[in-house]
Design an enzyme around this catalytic site. Structure first.
Site, short mmCIF file in Angstrom:
data_model
loop_
_atom_site.label_atom_id
_atom_site.label_comp_id
_atom_site.label_asym_id
_atom_site.label_seq_id
_atom_site.Cartn_x
_atom_site.Cartn_y
_atom_site.Cartn_z
N ARG A 59 23.80 26.66 46.46
CA ARG A 59 25.12 26.73 45.78
C ARG A 59 25.01 26.22 44.36
NH1 ARG A 59 28.23 22.68 46.04
NH2 ARG A 59 27.97 22.26 48.25
N TYR A 111 43.85 43.76 33.92
CA TYR A 111 43.44 44.23 35.26
C TYR A 111 44.40 43.65 36.33
CZ TYR A 111 40.66 44.72 39.49
OH TYR A 111 40.24 45.02 40.75
N ASP A 183 37.59 39.94 29.11
CA ASP A 183 37.04 40.76 30.20
C ASP A 183 36.37 41.98 29.56
OD1 ASP A 183 36.67 42.60 32.28
OD2 ASP A 183 38.44 41.91 33.38
N LYS A 208 31.06 47.07 38.49
CA LYS A 208 31.26 48.34 37.80
C LYS A 208 29.98 48.76 37.07
CE LYS A 208 35.30 47.42 39.45
NZ LYS A 208 36.36 46.78 38.69
C1 LIG Z 1 37.21 45.64 38.93
C2 LIG Z 1 37.66 44.81 37.79
C3 LIG Z 1 37.85 43.42 37.91
C4 LIG Z 1 37.68 42.70 39.24
O1 LIG Z 1 36.36 42.71 39.67
P1 LIG Z 1 35.93 42.62 41.23
O2 LIG Z 1 34.45 42.69 41.15
O3 LIG Z 1 36.55 43.79 41.92
O4 LIG Z 1 36.44 41.33 41.75
C5 LIG Z 1 38.21 42.71 36.79
N1 LIG Z 1 38.41 43.32 35.60
C6 LIG Z 1 38.26 44.66 35.44
C7 LIG Z 1 38.49 45.26 34.10
C8 LIG Z 1 37.89 45.44 36.52
O5 LIG Z 1 37.75 46.77 36.36
#
Ligand SMILES: *Cc1c(COP(=O)(O)O)cnc(C)c1O
Length: 390
Positions: A59, A111, A183, A208
């Site tokens: 961890r 998001y 983000d 992604k």
């Molecule tokens: C998918 C996504 C998230 C969240 O990510 P997870 O891996 O699904 O927890 C956050 N920000 C954006 C822009 C996303 O497309």
């Protein structure tokens, strides 16, 4: 031997494409293996109590996860990287830098999961958020309060791909002593490196484009400075929402092809966006690479390209549903950023929980679709859409 391969100080800094392949842990120092080992262990033996091992418990630290964390830090140009169990785990951890009584300013079309975190969980911790249209700096300035501590940006926004001027917001935030988090999921460090533009913490859903193959759920965070890195490390260890070692390895595996994938994704996205823009059946196309996109100039000043997500409006919910039933190539799904194309329907998927009038205000109509352009031949993707629209 290992030392022979280290660069000397006066050598040029390798380009991004080279850093993607030669990121420091590309070779196992013990055996020379061409892939970093998966240290599938929860704990580490103390050979000598006086000299504890570098990692003592997974961890708190694990060599495989560490290789990934150093990798993303290098790519984003930050001081330290951190890997989490999901994008939301990374975003939550960054938000834990705030304390009860603090106030946050956030992009209004953030998001959905981030919106949920801020409005239903952090709100209970007495951390309040004001959502603003961050493409308008005056709105950001007007939201400042005595207890404002941070600004959360997401650009391009989702699903209408609005562009925020990162330098302008980061500069204003710095003048006011505010922490900035961004983000960067849609752009990846190949297209956009926010730390170079003044951002303090970069966040990713690595599920992604970074992972890129729809087979791993992961999140990454990069701190611009060591001081912030120490604070994030304490939060990561304290919350324990770390990425597992198998998934860490899988993510390293996926990231090596990031540039090759992003170049191909983007080339096709540009072609698809232009084709959609010229199509008589399409009411509207959102893509920062189109000449009439209001944020195009800012996008070009702060990023290397426009990314691979194209949103378009087919005019009505009935037409959108018909198209979703007829397409043969893309996955019809939430998520994005994979080798296969993914077509999402925000009104019934990612933004279903948003009241219809708020959705309408933000352009998320019943006819809006979001296309994450994959690595298929773009001519086939276009032919598929053409038959589905007919
Ligand atoms: C998918 C996504 C998230 C969240 O990510 P997870 O891996 O699904 O927890 C956050 N920000 C954006 C822009 C996303 O497309």
């Amino acid at each position: 031997m290992a030392e022979d391969r280290q660069r000397s100080d006066n050598e040029r800094t390798p380009d991004f494409a080279t850093r993607l392949i030669h990121f420091g842990s590309e070779i196992d120092r013990t055996t020379g293996a061409a892939s970093f080992p998966i240290y599938q262990t929860s704990t580490f033996h103390h050979f000598d109590l006086e000299h504890p091992p570098v990692h003592d418990y997974t961890r708190s630290g694990n060599p495989t996860r560490q290789a990934l964390e150093d990798y993303i830090a290098t790519l984003e140009g930050g001081a330290r990287g951190f890997a989490f169990a999901s994008g939301m785990a990374a975003i939550s951890a960054a938000c834990f830098l705030l304390s009860a009584g603090d106030h946050l300013i956030c992009t209004e079309d953030v998001y959905g999961g981030t919106y949920r975190l801020l409005t239903t969980i952090l709100s209970r911790m007495n951390i309040e958020t004001t959502f603003v249209d961050m493409t308008d700096l005056e709105q950001v300035k007007a939201a400042l309060r005595p207890n404002t501590k941070a600004v959360f940006l997401e650009t391009p926004s989702n699903p209408t791909l609005k562009i925020t001027d990162i330098r302008a917001v980061a500069g204003w935030a710095k003048e006011n002593g505010l922490l900035t988090m961004l983000d960067n999921t849609f752009m990846t460090p190949y297209h956009q490196r926010p730390i170079e533009l003044g951002i303090d913490i970069v966040l990713h859903s690595a599920t992604k484009f970074l992972g890129g193959h729809s087979d791993v759920l992961a999140g990454l965070a990069v701190a611009a400075t060591d001081e912030l890195g120490v604070r994030l490390k304490q939060i990561q260890n304290g919350l324990g929402n770390v990425l597992g070692v198998q998934d860490s390895w899988l993510l390293i595996r996926g990231m090596k092809t990031l540039q090759a994938r992003m170049e191909a994704h983007e080339r096709s996205a540009r072609t698809l966006a232009s084709w959609l823009a010229a199509h008589p059946e399409i009411a509207r196309v959102y893509y920062p690479g189109l000449s009439d996109h209001p944020g195009r100039e800012i996008q070009e000043a702060q990023s290397r390209g426009y990314g691979a997500v194209v949103s378009f409006d087919v005019g009505s919910g009935e037409r959108a549903r018909r198209l979703l039933g007829r397409v043969k190539l893309p996955l019809v799904a939430v998520s994005l950023g994979a080798v296969e194309s993914i077509l999402s329907y925000p009104a019934m998927m990612s933004h279903a929980a948003m009241p219809p009038e708020v959705r309408a205000e933000r352009g998320i109509t019943d006819g809006l679709l979001r296309y994450s352009v994959g690595l298929e031949a773009v001519d086939d993707l276009i032919a598929d859409l053409e038959q589905a629209l007919r």
